[in-house]
Design a protein around this motif. Sequence first.
Motif, PDB file in Angstrom:
ATOM      1  N   GLY A  97       0.094   4.068  -8.378  1.00 16.01           N
ATOM      2  CA  GLY A  97       0.799   2.623  -8.356  1.00 16.01           C
ATOM      3  C   GLY A  97       1.940   2.816  -7.679  1.00 16.01           C
ATOM      4  N   GLY A  98       2.972   1.684  -7.948  1.00 21.73           N
ATOM      5  CA  GLY A  98       4.397   1.842  -7.498  1.00 21.73           C
ATOM      6  C   GLY A  98       5.067   0.861  -8.361  1.00 21.73           C
ATOM      7  N   SER A  99       6.461   0.795  -7.913  1.00 22.33           N
ATOM      8  CA  SER A  99       7.410  -0.164  -8.737  1.00 22.33           C
ATOM      9  C   SER A  99       7.080  -1.435  -8.431  1.00 22.33           C
ATOM     10  CB  SER A  99       8.950   0.417  -8.390  1.00 22.33           C
ATOM     11  OG  SER A  99       9.854  -0.447  -8.868  1.00 22.33           O
ATOM     12  N   ALA A 100       7.297  -2.107  -9.854  1.00 22.84           N
ATOM     13  CA  ALA A 100       7.068  -3.621  -9.710  1.00 22.84           C
ATOM     14  C   ALA A 100       8.397  -4.080  -9.104  1.00 22.84           C
ATOM     15  CB  ALA A 100       6.860  -4.017 -11.179  1.00 22.84           C
ATOM     16  N   MET A 101       9.526  -3.579  -8.999  1.00 20.51           N
ATOM     17  CA  MET A 101      10.733  -4.112  -8.395  1.00 20.51           C
ATOM     18  C   MET A 101      10.819  -3.294  -7.196  1.00 20.51           C
ATOM     19  SD  MET A 101      13.930  -2.807 -10.645  1.00 20.51           S
ATOM     20  CE  MET A 101      14.705  -1.179 -10.273  1.00 20.51           C
ATOM     21  N   GLY A 102       9.811  -2.781  -6.513  1.00 19.56           N
ATOM     22  CA  GLY A 102      10.044  -1.676  -5.401  1.00 19.56           C
ATOM     23  C   GLY A 102       9.710  -2.375  -4.211  1.00 19.56           C
ATOM     24  N   ASN A 103       9.538  -1.830  -3.001  1.00 20.83           N
ATOM     25  CA  ASN A 103       9.217  -2.459  -1.560  1.00 20.83           C
ATOM     26  C   ASN A 103       7.912  -2.977  -1.567  1.00 20.83           C
ATOM     27  OD1 ASN A 103       7.414  -0.332  -0.740  1.00 20.83           O
ATOM     28  ND2 ASN A 103       9.103   0.895  -0.228  1.00 20.83           N
ATOM     29  N   GLU A 104       7.463  -3.519  -0.585  1.00 23.93           N
ATOM     30  CA  GLU A 104       6.365  -4.128  -0.272  1.00 23.93           C
ATOM     31  C   GLU A 104       4.975  -3.480  -0.468  1.00 23.93           C
ATOM     32  OE1 GLU A 104       3.580  -6.961   2.955  1.00 23.93           O
ATOM     33  OE2 GLU A 104       5.815  -6.227   3.367  1.00 23.93           O
ATOM     34  N   MET A 105       5.101  -2.125   0.070  1.00 21.94           N
ATOM     35  CA  MET A 105       3.857  -1.165  -0.369  1.00 21.94           C
ATOM     36  C   MET A 105       4.071  -0.718  -1.637  1.00 21.94           C
ATOM     37  SD  MET A 105       1.602   0.757   1.032  1.00 21.94           S
ATOM     38  CE  MET A 105       1.961   0.730   2.841  1.00 21.94           C
ATOM     39  N   GLU A 106       4.971  -0.452  -2.414  1.00 21.61           N
ATOM     40  CA  GLU A 106       5.072  -0.305  -3.846  1.00 21.61           C
ATOM     41  C   GLU A 106       4.271  -1.277  -4.647  1.00 21.61           C
ATOM     42  OE1 GLU A 106       9.051   2.905  -4.393  1.00 21.61           O
ATOM     43  OE2 GLU A 106       9.250   0.812  -3.995  1.00 21.61           O
ATOM     44  N   VAL A 107       4.772  -2.400  -4.380  1.00 21.96           N
ATOM     45  CA  VAL A 107       4.216  -3.597  -4.905  1.00 21.96           C
ATOM     46  C   VAL A 107       2.776  -3.904  -4.845  1.00 21.96           C
ATOM     47  CG1 VAL A 107       4.410  -6.175  -5.349  1.00 21.96           C
ATOM     48  CG2 VAL A 107       6.413  -4.814  -5.349  1.00 21.96           C
ATOM     49  N   ARG A 108       2.486  -3.564  -3.644  1.00 25.74           N
ATOM     50  CA  ARG A 108       0.903  -3.580  -3.260  1.00 25.74           C
ATOM     51  C   ARG A 108       0.267  -2.594  -4.103  1.00 25.74           C
ATOM     52  NH1 ARG A 108       0.903  -2.554   2.209  1.00 25.74           N
ATOM     53  NH2 ARG A 108       1.547  -4.847   2.701  1.00 25.74           N
ATOM     54  N   LYS A 109       0.703  -1.559  -3.997  1.00 22.63           N
ATOM     55  CA  LYS A 109      -0.125  -0.285  -5.100  1.00 22.63           C
ATOM     56  C   LYS A 109      -0.070  -0.906  -6.414  1.00 22.63           C
ATOM     57  CE  LYS A 109       0.947   3.508  -2.045  1.00 22.63           C
ATOM     58  NZ  LYS A 109       1.446   4.783  -1.925  1.00 22.63           N
ATOM     59  N   PHE A 110       1.137  -1.429  -6.944  1.00 24.90           N
ATOM     60  CA  PHE A 110       0.833  -1.687  -8.480  1.00 24.90           C
ATOM     61  C   PHE A 110       0.066  -2.918  -8.645  1.00 24.90           C
ATOM     62  CE2 PHE A 110       2.343  -4.717 -11.566  1.00 24.90           C
ATOM     63  CZ  PHE A 110       3.054  -3.882 -12.608  1.00 24.90           C
ATOM     64  N   LEU A 111      -0.009  -3.930  -7.716  1.00 20.51           N
ATOM     65  CA  LEU A 111      -1.007  -4.903  -7.849  1.00 20.51           C
ATOM     66  C   LEU A 111      -2.606  -4.416  -7.820  1.00 20.51           C
ATOM     67  CD1 LEU A 111       0.899  -7.824  -6.178  1.00 20.51           C
ATOM     68  CD2 LEU A 111       0.756  -7.384  -8.534  1.00 20.51           C
ATOM     69  N   GLU A 112      -2.871  -3.476  -6.971  1.00 19.56           N
ATOM     70  CA  GLU A 112      -4.275  -3.071  -6.771  1.00 19.56           C
ATOM     71  C   GLU A 112      -4.484  -2.162  -7.887  1.00 19.56           C
ATOM     72  OE1 GLU A 112      -7.794  -1.983  -5.175  1.00 19.56           O
ATOM     73  OE2 GLU A 112      -6.301  -3.500  -4.887  1.00 19.56           O
ATOM     74  N   GLN A 113      -3.761  -1.434  -8.432  1.00 17.12           N
ATOM     75  CA  GLN A 113      -4.089  -0.688 -10.154  1.00 17.12           C
ATOM     76  C   GLN A 113      -4.164  -1.889 -11.103  1.00 17.12           C
ATOM     77  OE1 GLN A 113      -4.604   2.004  -8.636  1.00 17.12           O
ATOM     78  NE2 GLN A 113      -3.805   3.599  -9.986  1.00 17.12           N
ATOM     79  N   VAL A 114      -3.423  -2.891 -11.030  1.00 15.99           N
ATOM     80  CA  VAL A 114      -3.803  -3.940 -11.955  1.00 15.99           C
ATOM     81  C   VAL A 114      -4.847  -4.603 -11.734  1.00 15.99           C
ATOM     82  CG1 VAL A 114      -2.952  -6.036 -12.960  1.00 15.99           C
ATOM     83  CG2 VAL A 114      -1.241  -4.662 -12.403  1.00 15.99           C
TER      84      VAL A 114
END
Length: 347
Positions: A97-114
Motif C-alpha cells: 500500500g502507501g500513505s493516505a496523505m502521500g503522493n499520487e502513487m502512494e494514494v493509488r496503492k492505498f486505494l488498490e489495497q482497499v
Amino acid sequence: MSATHSKPRLHNAMWPGIVGKGPDSTEPFIDLDTMLDLTAQAEVNGQQFDGVDLFMSAPHTSIDSTDDDLKVLAHKLQSRGLVCGSFVAPVWAPTGGGSAMGNEMEVRKFLEQVRKACVIGRKMTALGVRPSGVIRIDSATGTGDWYKDPKGNTDKIAKTFCEAANIAEAEGQRLAAEGEICWAGMHGWDHMLRLLEKVNKPKTVGFQADMAHTMLYTLGYNSPESRIVAEGCATPEEIMTALKKVTKALRPWTFDFHVAQNDGTVKGQGSHDKTGRHCPPDDPNGLMDIVKVAGLWMRDDNGVPTRAFEHICWDGCMFPNDVMTDPQTWNKVLKVMIDVRDAHGWN
C-alpha cells in the motif's frame, strides 16, 4: 450454562499471529490454521467463539487470493464451526500500500489495497461465511510528518478516505478507521473525530474502537494536546471518567469494536510502531474493568444497548507466542467476552 444473550457474536482476532512477529521480530509468525484451531477449541460452560476477524495479508490470507483460495479459506472456517467478520486491509507500504496523505502513487496503492479487501469481503459473504463485518483501514503513515501541517495533512487523509468510501460502496462494504495512537491524523480522539467529520460519510466510513488504543487516547500518548487524564492520575477511576468523554464523541461513528485490556503503557514489536499494550484479560496491571468499559461503547448515553455491532472481537495483538499458543489463554479471553455479551448484549 446457556448464554444470557445471543448477540453480538463473539470473534477472535487472527492478526496477533502476524503483527509484531516474523523475520524482523524475536518471535516467528503463528500460522492461520493454528490460530483458528486455538479459537475453535476454546470453550467455557459449553459456549465457544462464533468467528474470527482476519488480516488480509500473507502469511495468513493473501490480498491477491484467487476465488479458489477463498473457497479453501471458507472451508477452513466452516469445518471449525466459525464464520469471519471484519478484515484488516494491508494499506501500508511494506505490504503493497502507501500513505493516505502521500503522493499520487502512494494514494493509488492505498486505494488498490482497499479495493482488493472489499472484493474479498463481498466474495466471502457470497460464500456464506461472512454474515457481518467491515474493512478496517488507517492512514498508513506515522504521526511525525502529520505535525508538519496538521490541517493540510488531515485534509489529504480525508480526501483519500472519501475515495476509498466510493470503492467500498461499489462493493457493498463499509470502512472503519482504526483509532490507534501510531497513525497520523487518528492518534488523538479529537483528531480522529475531526477526520471523520471531514470525510462526512457516516454510513460508509466510521470508527473502529479498540479498548487498548482508545484508553491511551485519554492519556495523550503521541497527542499531548488531546490528553484528558492529568499526568500522574492514570487510575482506573480517572480513566473511566475520561473514557465517558471519548465514547460520547466517537460512539455515534463506531462501526467495529474490539474488547481488550491495557496497562497504560505503549509497546512496539518487530516492525510495528509503539501503540497500545494489549494485556491478557486477567493481567493484574490492567487499568480497565473490561466489562464496564465495554459498556461505554455498547450502550448509549441513557444506558440502553445500541445493538450497533453484529459481532465484537477480542484483540490480543503482540501477546508473546508462549501465551498465544496456550489454550488456557483463549478460555480466559472467551470468558470475558461472554461476560461482556451477558452484560450488554441482546437476543
